[in-house]
Design a protein around this motif. Structure first.
Motif, mmCIF file in Angstrom:
data_model
loop_
_atom_site.group_PDB
_atom_site.id
_atom_site.type_symbol
_atom_site.label_atom_id
_atom_site.label_comp_id
_atom_site.label_asym_id
_atom_site.label_seq_id
_atom_site.Cartn_x
_atom_site.Cartn_y
_atom_site.Cartn_z
ATOM 1 N N LEU A 8 0.829 -1.202 0.000
ATOM 2 C CA LEU A 8 0.000 0.000 0.000
ATOM 3 C C LEU A 8 0.868 1.259 0.000
ATOM 4 C CD1 LEU A 8 -2.780 1.417 0.472
ATOM 5 C CD2 LEU A 8 -2.369 1.126 2.905
ATOM 6 N N LEU A 9 1.968 1.200 0.741
ATOM 7 C CA LEU A 9 2.849 2.367 0.814
ATOM 8 C C LEU A 9 3.768 2.467 -0.411
ATOM 9 C CD1 LEU A 9 3.780 2.249 4.608
ATOM 10 C CD2 LEU A 9 2.285 3.912 3.490
ATOM 11 N N GLY A 10 3.510 1.622 -1.394
ATOM 12 C CA GLY A 10 4.244 1.712 -2.657
ATOM 13 C C GLY A 10 5.666 1.199 -2.580
ATOM 14 N N GLN A 11 5.966 0.389 -1.566
ATOM 15 C CA GLN A 11 7.337 -0.109 -1.403
ATOM 16 C C GLN A 11 7.552 -1.313 -2.325
ATOM 17 O OE1 GLN A 11 9.426 1.777 0.776
ATOM 18 N NE2 GLN A 11 7.564 2.956 0.444
ATOM 19 N N ALA A 12 8.539 -1.209 -3.201
ATOM 20 C CA ALA A 12 8.712 -2.244 -4.218
ATOM 21 C C ALA A 12 9.525 -3.438 -3.717
ATOM 22 C CB ALA A 12 9.389 -1.638 -5.441
ATOM 23 N N THR A 13 10.344 -3.232 -2.682
ATOM 24 C CA THR A 13 11.201 -4.335 -2.219
ATOM 25 C C THR A 13 10.371 -5.356 -1.436
ATOM 26 O OG1 THR A 13 11.583 -3.048 -0.247
ATOM 27 C CG2 THR A 13 13.275 -2.920 -1.972
ATOM 28 N N ALA A 14 10.916 -6.578 -1.333
ATOM 29 C CA ALA A 14 10.213 -7.596 -0.539
ATOM 30 C C ALA A 14 10.413 -7.254 0.936
ATOM 31 C CB ALA A 14 10.777 -8.967 -0.845
ATOM 32 N N LEU A 15 9.305 -7.176 1.658
ATOM 33 C CA LEU A 15 9.407 -6.757 3.060
ATOM 34 C C LEU A 15 10.252 -7.737 3.883
ATOM 35 C CD1 LEU A 15 8.689 -5.014 5.463
ATOM 36 C CD2 LEU A 15 6.421 -6.011 5.494
ATOM 37 N N GLY A 16 10.058 -9.037 3.631
ATOM 38 C CA GLY A 16 10.786 -10.054 4.403
ATOM 39 C C GLY A 16 12.295 -9.986 4.196
ATOM 40 N N ALA A 17 12.710 -9.360 3.092
ATOM 41 C CA ALA A 17 14.148 -9.286 2.812
ATOM 42 C C ALA A 17 14.717 -7.924 3.217
ATOM 43 C CB ALA A 17 14.388 -9.546 1.330
ATOM 44 N N THR A 18 13.862 -7.078 3.791
ATOM 45 C CA THR A 18 14.322 -5.756 4.213
ATOM 46 C C THR A 18 15.221 -5.894 5.443
ATOM 47 O OG1 THR A 18 12.256 -4.844 3.451
ATOM 48 C CG2 THR A 18 13.488 -3.488 4.994
ATOM 49 N N GLU A 19 16.361 -5.233 5.409
ATOM 50 C CA GLU A 19 17.287 -5.338 6.545
ATOM 51 C C GLU A 19 16.846 -4.371 7.642
ATOM 52 O OE1 GLU A 19 20.812 -6.492 6.863
ATOM 53 O OE2 GLU A 19 20.773 -7.809 5.104
ATOM 54 N N LEU A 20 16.515 -4.921 8.784
ATOM 55 C CA LEU A 20 16.056 -4.052 9.871
ATOM 56 C C LEU A 20 17.177 -3.123 10.346
ATOM 57 C CD1 LEU A 20 13.834 -6.483 11.949
ATOM 58 C CD2 LEU A 20 13.088 -4.585 10.514
ATOM 59 N N ASP A 21 18.416 -3.566 10.164
ATOM 60 C CA ASP A 21 19.529 -2.722 10.613
ATOM 61 C C ASP A 21 19.679 -1.455 9.780
ATOM 62 O OD1 ASP A 21 21.068 -4.297 12.827
ATOM 63 O OD2 ASP A 21 20.379 -5.744 11.330
ATOM 64 N N GLY A 22 19.069 -1.471 8.577
ATOM 65 C CA GLY A 22 19.184 -0.279 7.733
ATOM 66 C C GLY A 22 17.963 0.632 7.860
ATOM 67 N N LEU A 23 17.050 0.263 8.733
ATOM 68 C CA LEU A 23 15.798 1.017 8.850
ATOM 69 C C LEU A 23 16.018 2.330 9.608
ATOM 70 C CD1 LEU A 23 12.765 0.394 8.164
ATOM 71 C CD2 LEU A 23 12.537 -0.442 10.507
ATOM 72 N N ARG A 24 15.639 3.447 8.969
ATOM 73 C CA ARG A 24 15.815 4.769 9.604
ATOM 74 C C ARG A 24 14.622 5.657 9.308
ATOM 75 N NH1 ARG A 24 19.628 2.610 10.687
ATOM 76 N NH2 ARG A 24 21.822 2.768 10.196
ATOM 77 N N TRP A 25 14.377 6.570 10.177
ATOM 78 C CA TRP A 25 13.370 7.596 9.917
ATOM 79 C C TRP A 25 13.850 8.465 8.750
ATOM 80 C CZ3 TRP A 25 8.521 8.444 11.492
ATOM 81 C CH2 TRP A 25 7.936 9.672 11.131
ATOM 82 N N GLY A 26 12.936 8.733 7.805
ATOM 83 C CA GLY A 26 13.281 9.664 6.730
ATOM 84 C C GLY A 26 13.511 8.998 5.387
ATOM 85 N N GLN A 27 13.336 7.683 5.323
ATOM 86 C CA GLN A 27 13.628 7.003 4.057
ATOM 87 C C GLN A 27 12.437 6.955 3.093
ATOM 88 O OE1 GLN A 27 14.832 3.497 6.147
ATOM 89 N NE2 GLN A 27 16.998 3.740 5.633
ATOM 90 N N LEU A 28 11.280 7.396 3.530
ATOM 91 C CA LEU A 28 10.104 7.323 2.651
ATOM 92 C C LEU A 28 10.219 8.410 1.573
ATOM 93 C CD1 LEU A 28 7.346 6.036 2.050
ATOM 94 C CD2 LEU A 28 6.320 7.707 3.592
ATOM 95 N N VAL A 29 10.244 7.968 0.329
ATOM 96 C CA VAL A 29 10.549 8.886 -0.770
ATOM 97 C C VAL A 29 9.286 9.604 -1.268
ATOM 98 C CG1 VAL A 29 11.550 9.029 -3.099
ATOM 99 C CG2 VAL A 29 12.382 7.312 -1.462
ATOM 100 N N PRO A 30 9.269 10.955 -1.213
ATOM 101 C CA PRO A 30 8.126 11.690 -1.750
ATOM 102 C C PRO A 30 7.950 11.365 -3.230
ATOM 103 C CG PRO A 30 9.546 13.143 -0.471
ATOM 104 C CD PRO A 30 10.271 11.849 -0.604
#
Ligand code: ME8
Length: 662
Positions: free
Chosen positions: A471-493
């Motif tokens: 829904l948020l338009g994220q193209a990557t597979a969520l299960g393969a997303t690295e939690l260590d790289g998760l940061r506030w501010g990455q949502l692309v306008p």
């Protein structure tokens, strides 16, 4: 060259084949699956193992009762366990059966190593034996009756192989001291340490009175006795004698219920030490799910089954409840009331509502795109900080197996976002450039928060978070997303929103519980099939019975179908029922009379639109009360999509009211 990822090996117990999974088995397996997903998102190469424990006298008896060979009986049961895990989305990377050849070889190899190292000797075992049931009665004294048949037991002595457990008192105590994390939680550790300090007796590990077991090579009729066989499954699953090639052994964590902690923290490390093999890093013993303060068992009639819950609320809801409601490690009471309450409050009103509200506002205000945020106000920064801080906190809690607290943190942030929207009221802002910019900041902030919470909650709620991610338009597979790289501010306008899929429709508590209970009742006491074919499923937790699942669906005879009387009816009146979101109260003319019928269609049909509509009614159903309102018949509807949206059956031509369907 790519660096090899760090490995993580998780196991569940291998479950007995004399019943199918109930909520207790499901709990351990769900936790293993959550850990697997979590560790993958932390960059590990993960293997999760489950399986079936298929030897022993209980299986011998059950197969006999079913009139089939033991091998056939366990094959059916193992298939049934595997199928249910698949259905629940809990497919393990390795499914080990103790009748697998690779397992048989591993057990025999482990025994050989222990023997070569001088930790196995032949001796005599004396115990109370029931000659009618062909089984030893554990803990019985001479003269005690058999607890199964009530007849007197006899004192029997047989030749057994013994494992020198007594030699491991000091090595085990040293080991617990050196690896204080080995036994978890801490409270259980003290219990085990005092048990070992109290002295260890040698352990009989073979039997000559049981037929259905792994043979001790060259020593027939000796077969391995339960725990030496069962525990070794963890090693057979990842290579057995060739474990080094696979690189997964030792296990990083064995997840078990507290009932079997002693076998895992005393016997198992001792067997491995005797064979000079690496010892697992950790054994985590969780508590029991109780029903009315008692451990579940079929004979008490208090087992809770996973399938009816999943049919009604979805697997994510069950996963969430199991992890959220009970502190991992402690006992917890299972109640449908608490389950449905959590579903409505945390999932439907919490995550589900935040996602649908945010999507609707982005659709309306920004054409379904993620806007570019404008200037930030302090309240935006406060929320951003809260979400950013939650990342570290949640990871830390997952690492400590504090699942309930990890979810508490995520849901705390979701609640903060709800409050933020209520205070900021983006919907009340107008179209001036300043107001547009403010609206963009608020909605970008909410969407970014949702993205982060979705990623953090993914190990627990894999399906629904994947929907929010899309829904948020994220193209990557969520299960393969690295939690260590998760940061506030990455949502692309400018990101275009994806498809909205319903997440957690609100349910009426009483009705939901009624439906779950009805389905559970049907599964535990299936309506006997009219043909002579075996019953289609085995009640969970049940005593071993002939009821291993039969292949293919049951067919019914035409006379059985003829028992259902269906007629064309016409809706006369329709109204909502106070306090029941899903139900409509209808009066329906079926030709011979006008009936009152409750139908669970209120979320999809407006009462007024139904008046005059022709429907199909099952007219010879026993009357029953729904939410206290009598219902005399049933309206036929298709159940569509994963949420089971009802679509009323009807006709394209005009049909006479009262006409019978055949
Ligand atoms: O013990 N609450 O198999 P088993 C929580 N084959 N967890 C529960 C539970 C409950 N009410 N009931 C069961 C065996 N469990 C052996 C294991 S391992 C080498 C051999 C879970 O079918 C919990 O994990 O009796 C418990 O330890 C396990 O199921 C027992 O499964």
């Amino acid at each position: 060259m790519a660096e090899r990822k760090e490995k993580f090996y998780i196991t569940t117990p291998i479950y007995y084949t004399n019943g199918l999974p109930h909520i207790g088995h499901t709990y351990t397996t769900v936790v293993a699956d959550v850990l697997r997903r979590y560790k993958r998102m932390r960059g590990y190469d993960v293997v999760m193992t489950t399986g079936t424990d298929e030897h022993g006298v209980n299986v011998e008896r059950a197969a006999q009762k079913a009139g089939i060979a033991e091998s056939e009986f366990v094959a059916r049961m193992a298939d049934a366990w595997r199928a249910l895990w698949d259905e629940l989305g809990l497919t393990a990377d390795e499914f080990v059966r103790t009748t697998d050849l690779k397992h048989v070889r591993t057990v025999q190899w482990l025994f050989k190593l222990c023997k070569e190292n001088g930790y196995v000797y032949k001796g005599h075992y004396t115990g109370q034996y029931c000659i009618y049931d062909n089984a030893y009665v554990n803990d019985a004294k001479p003269g005690d009756p058999c607890p199964d048949c009530g007849r007197p037991t006899e004192t029997v002595t047989e030749e057994n192989y013994f494992f020198k457990l007594s030699a491991f008192q000091k090595p085990l105590l040293d080991f617990y001291r050196k690896f204080p994390e080995f036994i978890q939680p801490e409270t259980r550790k003290n219990e085990i340490v005092s048990f070992v300090e109290g002295g260890l007796k040698d352990l009989s590990i073979t039997r000559t009175t049981i037929r259905w077991g792994i043979p001790v090579p060259g020593e027939e009729p000796h077969v391995f006795y339960v725990w030496f066989d069962a525990l070794t499954a963890y090693l057979s699953a990842v290579g057995g004698p060739e474990y080094e090639k696979r690189g997964m052994w030792p296990a990083d964590v064995h997840l078990v219920g507290k009932d079997i902690i002693r076998f895992h923290t005393v016997y198992w490390p001792a067997f491995l030490m005797a064979a000079m093999l690496p010892v697992p890093k950790q054994v985590w013993a969780h508590g029991w799910f109780l029903m009315d303060a008692a451990k579940m068992s079929k004979s008490k009639g208090n087992v809770v089954l996973p399938r009816p819950i999943v049919n009604m609320l979805g697997m994510d809801a069950l996963r969430y409840f199991l992890l959220r409601d009970v502190v991992f490690g402690q006992d917890g009471n299972f109640s449908y009331d608490a389950l449905v309450t959590r579903y409505n409050s945390d999932l439907a009103n919490g995550l589900g509502n935040l996602a649908s509200r945010t999507a609707a506002m982005l659709e309306k205000g920004f054409d379904g795109n993620i806007p570019k945020p404008g200037a930030r106000l302090p309240q935006d920064d406060t929320l951003a900080k809260e979400a950013q801080n939650a990342i570290g906190e949640v990871l830390e809690r997952f690492d400590k197996f504090e699942f309930s607290r990890a979810l508490e943190t995520i849901w705390g942030v979701i609640a903060a976002a709800d409050k933020y929207l209520t205070t900021e009221q983006p919907w009340a802002l107008g179209n001036s450039p300043d107001e547009e910019s403010r609206k963009a900041t608020i909605l970008w902030t909410t969407a970014e928060l949702l993205r982060i919470m979705t990623a953090l909650a993914h190990p627990v709620l894999p399906d629904s978070t994947a929907k929010v991610w899309t829904l948020l338009g994220q193209a990557t597979a969520l299960g393969a997303t690295e939690l260590d790289g998760l940061r506030w501010g990455q949502l692309v306008p400018g990101t275009k929103l994806g498809k909205f899929q319903a997440l957690f429709p609100r349910v009426d508590k009483t009705e939901a519980i009624e439906r779950i209970e009805a389905m559970a009742n049907e599964e535990l006491n299936p309506t006997p099939a009219p043909t002579a074919a075996p019953a289609p499923s085995t009640p969970a937790g049940g005593a071993a019975s002939a009821a291993a699942p039969a292949a293919g669906a049951e067919k019914i005879a035409i006379e059985d179908f003829a028992k259902v009387e269906m007629r064309v009816g016409q809706v006369k009146t329709a109204e909502r029922i106070v306090g029941a979101d899903k139900l409509l109260k209808l009066t329906v003319d079926i030709g011979s009379e006008v009936r009152q019928i409750c139908a669970g269609i209120a979320q999809y049909y407006e009462p007024e639109a139904l008046i005059g509509r022709k429907v199909i009614v099952v007219v010879n159903l026993a009357p029953r009360k729904l939410r206290g309102v009598e219902s005399n018949g049933m309206i036929v509807a298709a159940s569509v999509g994963p949420e089971g949206r009802p679509v009323l059956a009807g006709f394209h031509e005009d049909v006479e009211v009262g006409a019978r369907l055949k």
